[in-house]
Design an enzyme around this catalytic site. Structure first.
Site, PDB file in Angstrom:
ATOM      1  N   LYS A   1      38.389  18.363  77.282  1.00 46.38           N
ATOM      2  CA  LYS A   1      39.151  17.186  76.843  1.00 46.38           C
ATOM      3  C   LYS A   1      40.593  17.617  76.603  1.00 46.38           C
ATOM      4  O   LYS A   1      40.867  18.430  75.721  1.00 46.38           O
ATOM      5  CB  LYS A   1      38.547  16.596  75.565  1.00 46.38           C
ATOM      6  CG  LYS A   1      39.250  15.302  75.125  1.00 46.38           C
ATOM      7  CD  LYS A   1      38.529  14.654  73.937  1.00 46.38           C
ATOM      8  CE  LYS A   1      39.243  13.375  73.517  1.00 46.38           C
ATOM      9  NZ  LYS A   1      39.650  13.389  72.119  1.00 46.38           N
TER      10      LYS A   1
ATOM     11  N   HIS B   1      37.311  14.865  61.231  1.00 47.64           N
ATOM     12  CA  HIS B   1      35.955  14.927  61.788  1.00 47.64           C
ATOM     13  C   HIS B   1      35.505  16.376  61.848  1.00 47.64           C
ATOM     14  O   HIS B   1      36.314  17.293  61.741  1.00 47.64           O
ATOM     15  CB  HIS B   1      35.927  14.336  63.212  1.00 47.64           C
ATOM     16  CG  HIS B   1      36.700  15.162  64.198  1.00 47.64           C
ATOM     17  ND1 HIS B   1      38.084  15.196  64.220  1.00 47.64           N
ATOM     18  CD2 HIS B   1      36.287  16.014  65.178  1.00 47.64           C
ATOM     19  CE1 HIS B   1      38.482  16.019  65.182  1.00 47.64           C
ATOM     20  NE2 HIS B   1      37.412  16.529  65.767  1.00 47.64           N
TER      21      HIS B   1
ATOM     22  N   ASP C   1      33.289  18.892  64.615  1.00 54.90           N
ATOM     23  CA  ASP C   1      32.849  18.871  66.013  1.00 54.90           C
ATOM     24  C   ASP C   1      31.320  18.906  66.070  1.00 54.90           C
ATOM     25  O   ASP C   1      30.694  19.674  65.344  1.00 54.90           O
ATOM     26  CB  ASP C   1      33.410  20.079  66.775  1.00 54.90           C
ATOM     27  CG  ASP C   1      34.900  19.952  67.043  1.00 54.90           C
ATOM     28  OD1 ASP C   1      35.465  18.874  66.776  1.00 54.90           O
ATOM     29  OD2 ASP C   1      35.495  20.935  67.526  1.00 54.90           O
TER      30      ASP C   1
ATOM     31  N   HIS D   1      38.348  18.726  60.242  1.00 54.71           N
ATOM     32  CA  HIS D   1      39.716  18.943  60.720  1.00 54.71           C
ATOM     33  C   HIS D   1      40.279  17.651  61.305  1.00 54.71           C
ATOM     34  O   HIS D   1      39.552  16.702  61.577  1.00 54.71           O
ATOM     35  CB  HIS D   1      39.777  20.086  61.742  1.00 54.71           C
ATOM     36  CG  HIS D   1      38.878  19.903  62.929  1.00 54.71           C
ATOM     37  ND1 HIS D   1      37.512  20.093  62.876  1.00 54.71           N
ATOM     38  CD2 HIS D   1      39.143  19.547  64.225  1.00 54.71           C
ATOM     39  CE1 HIS D   1      36.976  19.863  64.069  1.00 54.71           C
ATOM     40  NE2 HIS D   1      37.950  19.526  64.903  1.00 54.71           N
TER      41      HIS D   1
END
Length: 358
Positions: A216, A235, A237, A291
Site C-alpha cells: 500500500k 489504529h 495493524d 499508531h
C-alpha cells in the site's frame, strides 16, 4: 464518471487552492489537542525514541553474537512493537528504485491514475483509491493510496500493476521478494526469542505458500489545516509484520506510555511494526502498537507499507499453547484472520457510537 471519482481524491482537493478543509476531514474535538506540528516534533531529542535495531547479526554463525542480536529485537518487540531496522539486507539501490517508481505513479495525471481506480463498494479493494468513511462519524483521512497484492507471484493480478513508470513492476516485484526473505529472518528470530522452534511463527502465519504481502503506497498531499486532520487515524495493524519505507518526510506517530511520540527519519532504515497477528500468537508478549499519521502544509509525504498477512480463513489465530500458563492465561479468543478484521471494524463502530464520558 471519472470526474465524480476524481473529485473525491484528496490530491484534487489539495491542489484546488482551498484554504480550509471540508468538515468531514476535521478530527473530533477530543483528538485535536494532540495534533501537533510534525516538523517541530521530529526535532525533539528528549523523551522516548523509537528504537533502531541492527539486524545484521540475527543470522550470525557466532552463537553469542546471534543471541545478543535476538535479545535486542525481542526487547524492542516487547516494549514498543515498532522499530527502525538497519542493515536489513535490502540494497539502497532497490529501495531507491521502489521509491522513484511509486512517486512517479503519483505524479501521473489524475485521469491516468483513475484507470487503476478500485471500487470498494463492490469489494474490488485493489487499485488506486481514497478512504471511504467506514465509521459512524463519517470521517475521512487526508490521503490517497495505491494498493495491491505483491507476493506470492502466482496470486498477483498484474492487470492492476501500473505499466508507467516502466520500472514499477520490476522494482516492486524484486522488493517484494526481498521483503519475503526478510520476513522469514524476522519471524525466525522472534520465534527463538519466545523459546519456540525457529520456524514456528512463520508456520503459524501461513508459511511460504500462504503468507500474503500486500503493498500500500500512501500519498499524503500538503494540507492547508494540518492541525485539524490526520493522514491515517489511530489504529493497530492487523498483519503479522508490516514493513514501511517513506520519503524522509516525518509523519508517523506511536502511542507509547500514554503519549504520542513522533518517529524520527532514520536514513536507509525500514520501519517494522509487529501486527495484531503476532501479538495474538505471542499471547501479548510482543506488542502491536497504536499508531497514526500526521500531515503538514509544506511537503507531500509518501510511505510504502507492505503488510505480511496470514490467509483469511485457513488458520485459526490464537495464543500458542506453549505461551499459556496459569499465571499467563490466553489473552485472545480463537479467531480466523477474517474474523479478527471484522471484530476490529465492529468494535471501532461501537467506539464511535458510544458517548464520550471523559
Amino acid at each position: 464518471m471519472v470526474t465524480t471519482v476524481a473529485s473525491a481524491r484528496v490530491e484534487t482537493l489539495a491542489s484546488s487552492g482551498i484554504q480550509s478543509i471540508p468538515r468531514e476531514y476535521v478530527r473530533p474535538q477530543e483528538e485535536l489537542s494532540s495534533i501537533v506540528n510534525v516538523f517541530e516534533e521530529e526535532k525533539k531529542r528528549e523523551g522516548p525514541q523509537v528504537p533502531t535495531i541492527d539486524i545484521r547479526d540475527i543470522a550470525s554463525e557466532d552463537r553469542e553474537v546471534r543471541a545478543k542480536a535476538i535479545e535486542q529485537l525481542k526487547a524492542a518487540a516487547m516494549d514498543w512493537g515498532v522499530m527502525h531496522l538497519v542493515n536489513h539486507g535490502v540494497s539502497d539501490d532497490l529501495i531507491r528504485r521502489v521509491k522513484v517508481a511509486g512517486e512517479a505513479f503519483f505524479q501521473l495525471p489524475i485521469e491516468e491514475k483513475e484507470k487503476y481506480a478500485n471500487d470498494q463498494a463492490s469489494g474490488k479493494i485493489q487499485g488506486y483509491g481514497s478512504k471511504l468513511a467506514n465509521n459512524a462519524s463519517g470521517q475521512l483521512e487526508w490521503e490517497d493510496y495505491f494498493f495491491h497484492l505483491a507476493y506470492p507471484e502466482d496470486k498477483r493480478d498484474m492487470s492492476l500493476w501500473p505499466t508507467t513508470p516502466s520500472d514499477y513492476i520490476p522494482a516492486t516485484s524484486e522488493y517484494a521478494e526481498e521483503l519475503r526473505a526478510l520476513a522469514t529472518k524476522i519471524l525466525s528470530a522472534l520465534s527463538l526469542a519466545l523459546g519456540l522452534e525457529e520456524g514456528r511463527l512463520e508456520k503459524e502465519v501461513g508459511g511460504l505458500e500462504e503468507l500474503l504481502l500486500q503493498m500500500k503506497i500512501n500519498y499524503y498531499p500538503k494540507c492547508p489545516q494540518p492541525e485539524l486532520a490526520l493522514g491515517v487515524e489511530a489504529h493497530t495493524d492487523v498483519s503479522a509484520l508490516t514493513f514501511i519505507l517513506h520519503n524522509m518526510v516525518p509523519g508517523l506517530q506511536l502511542f507509547y506510555e500514554g503519549k504520542w511520540i513522533t518517529a524520527k527519519c532514520v536514513p536507509n532504515s525500514i520501519i517494522m511494526h509487529i501486527g495484531d497477528t503476532v501479538e495474538i500468537l505471542s499471547n501479548g508478549k510482543f506488542k502491536s502498537i497504536l499508531h497514526r499519521g500526521l500531515v503538514n502544509k509544506e511537503k507531500v509525504r509518501i510511505s510504502w507499507a507492505v503488510f505480511c498477512e496470514p490467509p483469511k480463513e485457513k488458520i485459526i489465530l490464537k495464543p500458542l499453547p506453549e505461551l499459556i500458563s496459569e499465571a499467563e492465561p490466553a489473552r485472545f479468543p480463537p479467531r480466523t484472520f477474517a474474523q479478527h478484521i471484522q471484530y476490529k471494524l465492529f468494535r471501532k463502530t461501537q467506539d464511535v457510537q458510544a458517548p464520550v464520558t471523559n
